[in-house]
Design a protein around this motif. Sequence first.
Motif, short mmCIF file in Angstrom:
data_model
loop_
_atom_site.label_atom_id
_atom_site.label_comp_id
_atom_site.label_asym_id
_atom_site.label_seq_id
_atom_site.Cartn_x
_atom_site.Cartn_y
_atom_site.Cartn_z
N UNK A 219 0.88 -1.22 -0.09
CA UNK A 219 -0.09 0.06 -0.10
C UNK A 219 0.80 1.33 -0.23
N UNK A 220 1.68 1.23 0.76
CA UNK A 220 2.93 2.29 0.82
C UNK A 220 3.74 2.36 -0.40
N UNK A 221 3.95 1.23 -0.97
CA UNK A 221 4.72 1.51 -2.31
C UNK A 221 3.90 1.69 -3.53
N UNK A 222 2.63 1.42 -3.31
CA UNK A 222 1.70 2.06 -4.46
C UNK A 222 1.72 3.70 -4.46
N UNK A 223 1.56 4.18 -3.21
CA UNK A 223 1.42 5.59 -3.10
C UNK A 223 3.00 6.22 -3.51
N UNK A 224 3.96 5.57 -3.04
CA UNK A 224 5.40 6.24 -3.65
C UNK A 224 5.32 6.01 -5.24
N UNK A 225 4.77 4.99 -5.60
CA UNK A 225 4.99 4.80 -7.22
C UNK A 225 4.05 6.04 -7.89
N UNK A 226 3.06 6.14 -7.46
CA UNK A 226 2.18 7.33 -7.82
C UNK A 226 2.88 8.53 -7.82
#
Length: 221
Positions: free
Chosen positions: A84-91
Amino acid sequence: MTETEPATDTDPPESLRARIRAGDRTAFADLYDAYARAVHNHALRLTGDWSEAEEAMSETFLAAWRTRESVDPEGGSLKPWLLGIATHKAHNANRGRRRRLAFLARSPKPRPVEDFAEETAGRIDDARRLAQVHEALGRLRRQDREVFALCVAAGLDYRQAAEALGIPVGTVRSRLSRARARLARLAEQGSGPAGAEPPAGHGEKESEAALAALFLREETS
């Protein structure tokens, strides 16, 4: 490759969560060892860029450490939390790249510089495969793309994907269904990830299978 909870943790997942919450550095190091590759691959699928994926992975674990006290002491695997954190960082990485490209488009073109670096055939194949995955996912809405990447590529179930993104399970189901339908239409038009028109009625399975195959090769390469 299937990730599991840190091998050094013989207690239930709740115990690992409690240790992470308490700032146990050994437990956090084990968590990194167990999930760094999964986080990197997830970021790579969403950004389509190796360097940005590396940065997103680093930022993910840094943010995880900083927000460790937000971890619920009870629950299952911590993989959804990290993804979930990685999704935000990728965005954020994608948004930053769009700004940089817009700036470069307004700037004078630099003089071409010949590249003397030798690239192996394997690296070229990796780049082509990554481009295929990123192009296919890029045809989806951001929210649908994130759910598809979590459920199909990262292997999360509906509940885990909902936990990762902080949305209801029903929303995960609807977004995944919409993503599959979109990829099916693209496959039927001959522009899906498989690059060939599938038999009528099999677009969804063919398009998803093609993407999943690409993801599998990426995971095990």
